[in-house]
Design an enzyme around this catalytic site. Structure first.
Site, mmCIF file in Angstrom:
data_model
loop_
_atom_site.group_PDB
_atom_site.id
_atom_site.type_symbol
_atom_site.label_atom_id
_atom_site.label_comp_id
_atom_site.label_asym_id
_atom_site.label_seq_id
_atom_site.Cartn_x
_atom_site.Cartn_y
_atom_site.Cartn_z
ATOM 1 N N ASP A 132 0.904 -1.248 0.091
ATOM 2 C CA ASP A 132 0.161 0.151 0.088
ATOM 3 C C ASP A 132 0.876 1.264 -0.089
ATOM 4 O OD1 ASP A 132 -2.538 1.605 -0.056
ATOM 5 O OD2 ASP A 132 -3.141 0.627 1.647
ATOM 6 N N CYS A 133 0.286 2.465 -0.210
ATOM 7 C CA CYS A 133 1.215 3.534 -0.726
ATOM 8 C C CYS A 133 1.843 4.202 0.688
ATOM 9 C CB CYS A 133 0.354 4.577 -1.272
ATOM 10 S SG CYS A 133 -0.216 3.880 -2.863
#
Length: 711
Positions: free
Chosen positions: A247-248
């Site tokens: 995920d970012c």
């Protein structure tokens, strides 16, 4: 004449071509491909590519698109075929946009073919702001809808992927948003295997191309660097061979928030060793430093680069032509896609209450009041992670379009969505006098309340970080509801939220309640058409609507005890699987293909139902199974089959539904799947087989006994 390199030989497998391409790259070039903004390698003809794109309910964040109901609304259709069609549209429009962007040399964010969708986390707690992105609280339903969505996105071409789907967020991720970068989700082996993992396994078996790790830790391990999840389970036990992305900026959380590592290079090493191929963020900029420190090997970098290049090969990015090259921009939010969007919006709407006021008779109206902060709101139609519709129907516009010219329509916003005054300067309740006079004058009052993506959604400042502090509407809307209830005028309540709400005084005071979710660009038209009887409602709740005073566990408690319909011990406001119609259905019998089954053996159920009402309608037939003799904790019953059917007034229909063997298994305390001999009851109906569901729906379930015997 120079020999054609293998990576350009379209007769070879994608993996062979990717391996050849990577073998020609330097380790520095390989590392440059492992950030979501992958670099151009001109000497090998590798164009730059941005992996980050979204398509939870239509292509997102890249301009005009068909904006379908948010994922939780798609789930309310209980229709995997329809959900798959929505994904097909997203893939079609995604290809059209990609073709345009390639033409003009635009390789930026949200312009690629790798969609980080669907979200198959379990909506275990109604306070979670991102629950709207999921398919609800049931693992079986989530798995079936997620599988259809993946197949729709990836297409049915025998050679190429139309687009690449990604299962997220792996695993045990469902809030709280404000702590997601540091939180440790502690879940038992039983809950992991029974609730948090099945949908991900279903998508893996369906051939999903990507997996995204979650921000949080699960049982002590950061998900984007978890040996248990990524190595032992995903690539080991399940045999996944696609790509894994973080995920970012999640990998930087390893040392900055979770404190499981001390340095950036250690975090990079932990993620890469455990199979995280791509970094959404910038920490993989430290890959070469980690290599120099001896924390990782060149082979690890090349292994991940091969996986990433294989995905790009499958999408046809290195081929002369693909079957999708001629998809033109004309398909984006076209009439055909808009028609499907309307159909999905109609079938997503859940009628929670109706004392007979609905459907409204237009011929008897002279004055209609449409009131509420979401009545004219486009934002409330869209949910989060959305595109830009070419045309958006608000509820106000939908109602106005159906009223004859001689009917007066009055509109009042009524209150702000969450602030205590509507005007500035103003005061609490500064619009309520207008609300009261409009109610007094009206023959019909339509009150449109709820939330929107500005206060319910992903991590944000204020408003509990995107989560809900409780299950009530914001205070200004509660005052609005109270004022309308006190007028004594019958009213129709329309709620636009991505999660369950306790409507307070309106639970009793409203004559009808419609759960509209975030219904997409055609949502206002669909809601108006439901109110005026253009179709009969058929949506079902994919998540339990609790009362605010129900005793839910602490938000941070990941145990499934007293959560979701499977384990909740109290009576909720409205149960999972519930939804009313304008007609009535009676279930007249159920037959099973065999009353005795063996371990790992399923069966087929034949269910007969009759439309006993005076109008045509659609029914969602639901099958639930109850283990009557389990030796360990099991759900009180669980969904194991569904089928949406259309039945004309006065007619009956028999449908067949296959029930998979896993429905007759249990998960023990060690997380092992077992088939334990004993008796099961299989129920069929338009709702759960509990007393509250049957009382509210006015329909009884039918049942059959099934015996699981020894081999």
């Amino acid at each position: 004449m120079a020999e054609t390199p293998k990576y350009k030989d379209e007769s070879l497998s994608f993996r062979e071509r990717a391996e050849d391409l990577v073998s020609r790259m330097t380790v520095e070039e390989c590392a440059s491909q492992m950030l979501f903004e992958a670099a151009k390698v001109e000497r090998l003809g590798i164009p730059s590519y941005n992996w980050w794109n979204e398509a939870l309910h239509g292509t997102a964040r890249s301009g005009m698109a068909t904006v379908f109901p948010q994922a939780i609304g798609l789930a309310a259709t209980f229709d995997s075929e329809l959900v798959g069609k929505a994904a097909e549209v997203a893939a079609e429009e995604g290809r059209a946009k990609y073709n345009v962007c390639q033409k003009y040399g635009d390789h930026g964010i949200y312009k690629g073919l790798t969609f980080w969708s669907p979200n198959v986390n379990i909506f275990r707690d109604p306070r979670w702001g991102r629950g709207q992105e999921t398919y609800g609280e049931d693992p079986w339903l989530t798995g079936k809808l997620g599988k259809a969505f993946v197949q729709g996105l990836q297409g049915d071409d025998p050679h190429y992927l139309k687009s690449a789907a990604c299962a997220k967020h792996f695993a045990a991720h469902s809030g709280p948003e404000s702590k997601r970068h540091e939180f440790n989700a502690v879940a038992s082996r039983q809950d992991m295997a029974e609730t948090y993992l099945p949908a991900f396994q279903e998508l893996c078996e369906a051939g999903v191309e990507g997996f995204m790790g979650a921000y949080n830790r699960t049982n002590g391990e950061p998900c984007c660097g978890s040996k248990t999840l990524l190595v032992d389970l995903l690539r080991g036990e399940w045999g996944f061979d696609g790509y894994v992305t973080s995920d970012c900026w999640a990998i930087s959380d390893f040392h900055l928030q979770h404190h499981v590592t001390d340095t950036a290079t250690q975090s990079v090493a932990l993620a890469l060793k455990n199979g995280c191929d791509l970094n959404c963020g910038n920490l993989y900029g430290h890959l070469l430093a980690a290599l120099e420190e001896g924390l990782i090997t060149e082979e690890m970098i090349r292994r991940s680069t091969v996986r990433l290049m294989t995905t790009r090969m499958k999408l046809g990015m290195f081929d002369q032509h693909t079957p999708f090259d001629n998809i033109s921009y004309d398909v984006v939010d076209c009439d055909l896609h808009r028609a499907l969007n309307y159909e999905l919006a109609c079938r997503s709407l859940v009628l929670l209450k109706n004392d007979g006021i609905l459907p409204l008779d237009q011929s008897k109206l002279k004055n209609v009041a449409v009131i509420g902060p979401n009545a004219a709101s486009v934002t409330a139609l869209l949910g989060n992670y959305h595109g830009t519709p070419n045309q958006a129907w608000t509820v106000l516009e939908g109602v106005r379009s159906l009223l004859p010219e001689d009917v007066r329509l009055n509109y009042s916003k009524g209150c702000h969505l969450y602030e205590n005054k509507l005007e500035d300067p103003g005061y609490s309740g500064d619009c309520l006098s207008e609300v009261k006079i409009q109610c007094e004058l009206a023959d019909a009052v339509i009150l449109v309340v709820g939330l929107d993506e500005t206060i319910e959604g992903e991590e944000m400042k204020g408003h509990c970080g995107g989560d809900k502090p409780d299950l009530l509407l914001p205070e200004p809307q509660r005052l609005l509801l109270k004022a309308v209830c006190e007028t004594g005028k019958p009213f129709i309540l329309v709620n636009l939220t991505g999660s369950s709400i306790d409507f307070g005084c309106a639970n009793e005071g409203a004559s009808a309640i419609i759960q509209g979710w975030y219904p997409g660009a055609m949502g206002g038209k669909a809601i108006a058409d439901l109110i005026f009887g253009k179709f009969s409602p058929s949506g079902r709740l994919p998540a339990t609507f609790y009362r605010n005073d129900n005793h839910l566990p602490d938000f941070e408690d990941y145990s499934m005890e007293n959560r979701t319909y499977k384990f909740f011990r109290e009576e909720p406001l409205f149960p999972f699987g519930y939804g009313l119609s304008y007609t009535r259905f009676a279930y007249e019998g159920i037959q099973v293909s065999q009353q005795e089954i063996h371990p790992e053996e399923g069966l087929t159920a034949r269910v007969t139902l009759r439309n006993t009402g005076d109008r045509d309608g659609e029914e969602v037939v639901q099958l639930y199974v109850r283990d009557e003799e389990a030796s360990t904790r099991v759900p009180r019953h669980k969904l194991c089959g569904m089928r949406r059917v259309a039945v004309k007034a006065g007619q009956s229909i028999t449908v067949e539904i296959d029930v998979e063997a896993v429905a007759f298994s249990l998960v023990d305390e060690e997380g092992r799947l077992r088939w334990e001999p004993g008796a099961f009851t299989l129920f069929a109906g338009g709702c759960q087989p509990d007393e509250q569901s049957q009382r509210l729906s006015g329909s009884r379930c039918v049942s059959a006994r099934v015996l699981l015997t020894e081999e």
